[in-house]
Design an enzyme around this catalytic site. Structure first.
Site, PDB file in Angstrom:
ATOM      1  N   ASP A 160      -0.104  -3.953   6.298  1.00  0.00           N
ATOM      2  CA  ASP A 160      -0.707  -3.378   7.509  1.00  0.00           C
ATOM      3  C   ASP A 160      -2.167  -3.794   7.641  1.00  0.00           C
ATOM      4  O   ASP A 160      -2.982  -3.052   8.199  1.00  0.00           O
ATOM      5  CB  ASP A 160      -0.619  -1.840   7.482  1.00  0.00           C
ATOM      6  CG  ASP A 160       0.791  -1.327   7.750  1.00  0.00           C
ATOM      7  OD1 ASP A 160       1.692  -2.132   8.009  1.00  0.00           O
ATOM      8  OD2 ASP A 160       0.965  -0.094   7.691  1.00  0.00           O
TER       9      ASP A 160
ATOM     10  N   ASP B 181       5.969   4.674   4.958  1.00  0.00           N
ATOM     11  CA  ASP B 181       6.844   3.701   5.630  1.00  0.00           C
ATOM     12  C   ASP B 181       6.879   2.362   4.881  1.00  0.00           C
ATOM     13  O   ASP B 181       7.597   1.444   5.284  1.00  0.00           O
ATOM     14  CB  ASP B 181       6.434   3.507   7.105  1.00  0.00           C
ATOM     15  CG  ASP B 181       5.059   2.913   7.282  1.00  0.00           C
ATOM     16  OD1 ASP B 181       4.106   3.401   6.648  1.00  0.00           O
ATOM     17  OD2 ASP B 181       4.917   1.947   8.068  1.00  0.00           O
ATOM     18  N   HIS B 182       6.153   2.273   3.759  1.00  0.00           N
ATOM     19  CA  HIS B 182       6.169   1.070   2.914  1.00  0.00           C
ATOM     20  C   HIS B 182       6.748   1.332   1.525  1.00  0.00           C
ATOM     21  O   HIS B 182       7.196   0.393   0.864  1.00  0.00           O
ATOM     22  CB  HIS B 182       4.762   0.479   2.802  1.00  0.00           C
ATOM     23  CG  HIS B 182       4.204   0.070   4.138  1.00  0.00           C
ATOM     24  ND1 HIS B 182       4.050  -1.239   4.516  1.00  0.00           N
ATOM     25  CD2 HIS B 182       3.831   0.819   5.202  1.00  0.00           C
ATOM     26  CE1 HIS B 182       3.596  -1.278   5.770  1.00  0.00           C
ATOM     27  NE2 HIS B 182       3.448  -0.049   6.204  1.00  0.00           N
TER      28      HIS B 182
ATOM     29  N   HIS C 291       4.869  -4.732  10.681  1.00  0.00           N
ATOM     30  CA  HIS C 291       5.267  -4.010  11.905  1.00  0.00           C
ATOM     31  C   HIS C 291       5.407  -4.957  13.094  1.00  0.00           C
ATOM     32  O   HIS C 291       4.703  -5.969  13.172  1.00  0.00           O
ATOM     33  CB  HIS C 291       4.223  -2.946  12.280  1.00  0.00           C
ATOM     34  CG  HIS C 291       4.184  -1.773  11.351  1.00  0.00           C
ATOM     35  ND1 HIS C 291       4.985  -0.667  11.509  1.00  0.00           N
ATOM     36  CD2 HIS C 291       3.436  -1.546  10.242  1.00  0.00           C
ATOM     37  CE1 HIS C 291       4.713   0.210  10.547  1.00  0.00           C
ATOM     38  NE2 HIS C 291       3.781  -0.297   9.755  1.00  0.00           N
TER      39      HIS C 291
ATOM     40  N   HIS D 233      -7.305  -0.711   5.829  1.00  0.00           N
ATOM     41  CA  HIS D 233      -6.238   0.194   6.277  1.00  0.00           C
ATOM     42  C   HIS D 233      -6.088   1.327   5.252  1.00  0.00           C
ATOM     43  O   HIS D 233      -6.092   2.507   5.600  1.00  0.00           O
ATOM     44  CB  HIS D 233      -4.951  -0.600   6.438  1.00  0.00           C
ATOM     45  CG  HIS D 233      -3.769   0.201   6.879  1.00  0.00           C
ATOM     46  ND1 HIS D 233      -3.652   0.748   8.131  1.00  0.00           N
ATOM     47  CD2 HIS D 233      -2.621   0.542   6.216  1.00  0.00           C
ATOM     48  CE1 HIS D 233      -2.491   1.394   8.218  1.00  0.00           C
ATOM     49  NE2 HIS D 233      -1.857   1.281   7.074  1.00  0.00           N
TER      50      HIS D 233
ATOM     51  N   HIS E 203       0.839  -1.203   0.000  1.00  0.00           N
ATOM     52  CA  HIS E 203       0.000   0.000   0.000  1.00  0.00           C
ATOM     53  C   HIS E 203       0.868   1.245   0.000  1.00  0.00           C
ATOM     54  O   HIS E 203       2.082   1.166   0.135  1.00  0.00           O
ATOM     55  CB  HIS E 203      -1.000  -0.019   1.161  1.00  0.00           C
ATOM     56  CG  HIS E 203      -0.393   0.105   2.525  1.00  0.00           C
ATOM     57  ND1 HIS E 203       0.406  -0.863   3.088  1.00  0.00           N
ATOM     58  CD2 HIS E 203      -0.456   1.103   3.442  1.00  0.00           C
ATOM     59  CE1 HIS E 203       0.785  -0.476   4.290  1.00  0.00           C
ATOM     60  NE2 HIS E 203       0.284   0.723   4.537  1.00  0.00           N
TER      61      HIS E 203
ATOM     62  N   HIS F  85       1.431   3.954   1.899  1.00  0.00           N
ATOM     63  CA  HIS F  85       2.006   4.729   3.009  1.00  0.00           C
ATOM     64  C   HIS F  85       3.531   4.803   2.896  1.00  0.00           C
ATOM     65  O   HIS F  85       4.184   3.840   2.487  1.00  0.00           O
ATOM     66  CB  HIS F  85       1.597   4.123   4.351  1.00  0.00           C
ATOM     67  CG  HIS F  85       0.164   4.396   4.705  1.00  0.00           C
ATOM     68  ND1 HIS F  85      -0.527   3.663   5.624  1.00  0.00           N
ATOM     69  CD2 HIS F  85      -0.699   5.343   4.249  1.00  0.00           C
ATOM     70  CE1 HIS F  85      -1.763   4.138   5.727  1.00  0.00           C
ATOM     71  NE2 HIS F  85      -1.897   5.157   4.897  1.00  0.00           N
TER      72      HIS F  85
END
Ligand code: ZN
Ligand code: FE
Length: 257
Positions: free
Chosen positions: A131, A60-61, A169, A112, A56, A58
């Site tokens: 996530d 942090d990905h 995570h 999410h 996805h 975001h």
């Protein structure tokens, strides 16, 4: 042979590195940061990063995707309906791709984010859930509805019990604290808390998990359990009339827990 290692990033992200030890090819899932992957490649001369799988949008990905693409020329896979940097192959629900000779099925798992996808490798029993499903928990609903997330988790629940769950995570201890609040008498949760605490004390990842363990200890997969329904009705009378209702109350409770 395929070996899978976690490359830690930021405070609690795991970038999953799949390694084909015969060919010295590797693939990475959700590289929010390029640095840990580049450091690994530097420490492993002769290896080539061939594929980047994104679940996805975001940061942090995806934060390391463009850099890794530029340095290695790896093929970038990601959800069709989200804005993914340097994406080569746009994936929709039920797409099938081949990564280092492994067939992977794509599941659309909104909740999410709306375009979130997961990657499932059936013959080895691997799920890269991003996530969406976490060890003992699930992702926050930033874009989707409780009904969408509940449906997405149901698809994972239907996978074989032995399927390994590689989430993005290290949230296991805080998720288990919530699971214990929901089910104080669940011995599987208590045992898992002990196991996870022992691992974290040694700085060892608590993941991958597996579907069987999630079914026994993850409250978001236990919306049909009597004890969970009772707890939900104490907070939100009547909410336990449906699985989605239970899920909705649990997710809202966890958001403030
Ligand atoms: Zn996210
Ligand atoms: Fe994330």
């Amino acid at each position: 042979m395929i070996q899978i290692d976690a490359l830690p990033a930021f405070t609690d992200n795991y970038l999953w590195l799949l390694q084909d030890t015969a060919k010295r090819h590797c693939a990475v899932v959700d590289p929010g940061d390029a640095a840990p992957v580049l450091a690994w490649l530097e420490a492993h001369p002769g290896w080539q990063l061939t594929d980047i799988l994104v679940t996805h949008h975001h940061n942090d990905h995806v934060g390391g995707v463009a850099k890794l693409k530029q340095v290695t020329g790896a093929q970038v896979y990601g959800p069709a309906t989200e804005n993914i940097p340097a994406r080569d192959i746009a994936l929709d629900d039920n797409a099938r791709i081949e990564v280092m000779g492994l067939e992977m099925a794509v599941f659309a798992v909104p909740g999410h984010t709306l375009g979130h996808i997961a990657y499932y490798q059936a013959s080895l029993g691997l799920l890269f859930s991003g996530d969406t499903l976490f060890a003992a928990g699930c992702g926050r609903l930033f874009e989707g509805t409780p009904a969408q997330m509940h449906q997405s988790l149901s698809r994972f629940e239907a996978l074989p019990d032995a399927t390994l769950v590689y989430c993005a995570h290290e949230y296991t201890l805080s998720n288990l604290r919530f699971a214990q609040a929901v089910e104080p008498d669940n011995q599987d949760i208590a045992q898992r808390m002990q196991d996870a605490q022992a691992l974290r004390a040694k700085n060892i990842p608590t993941v991958p998990s597996n579907i069987a363990l999630e079914k026994r200890t993850n409250p978001f997969l236990r919306v049909n359990e009597t004890s969970v329904k009772q707890k939900v009705d104490e907070r939100d009378p009547g909410a336990s009339a449906s699985g989605v209702g239970v899920f909705t109350t649990l997710r809202a409770w966890k958001d403030k827990f």
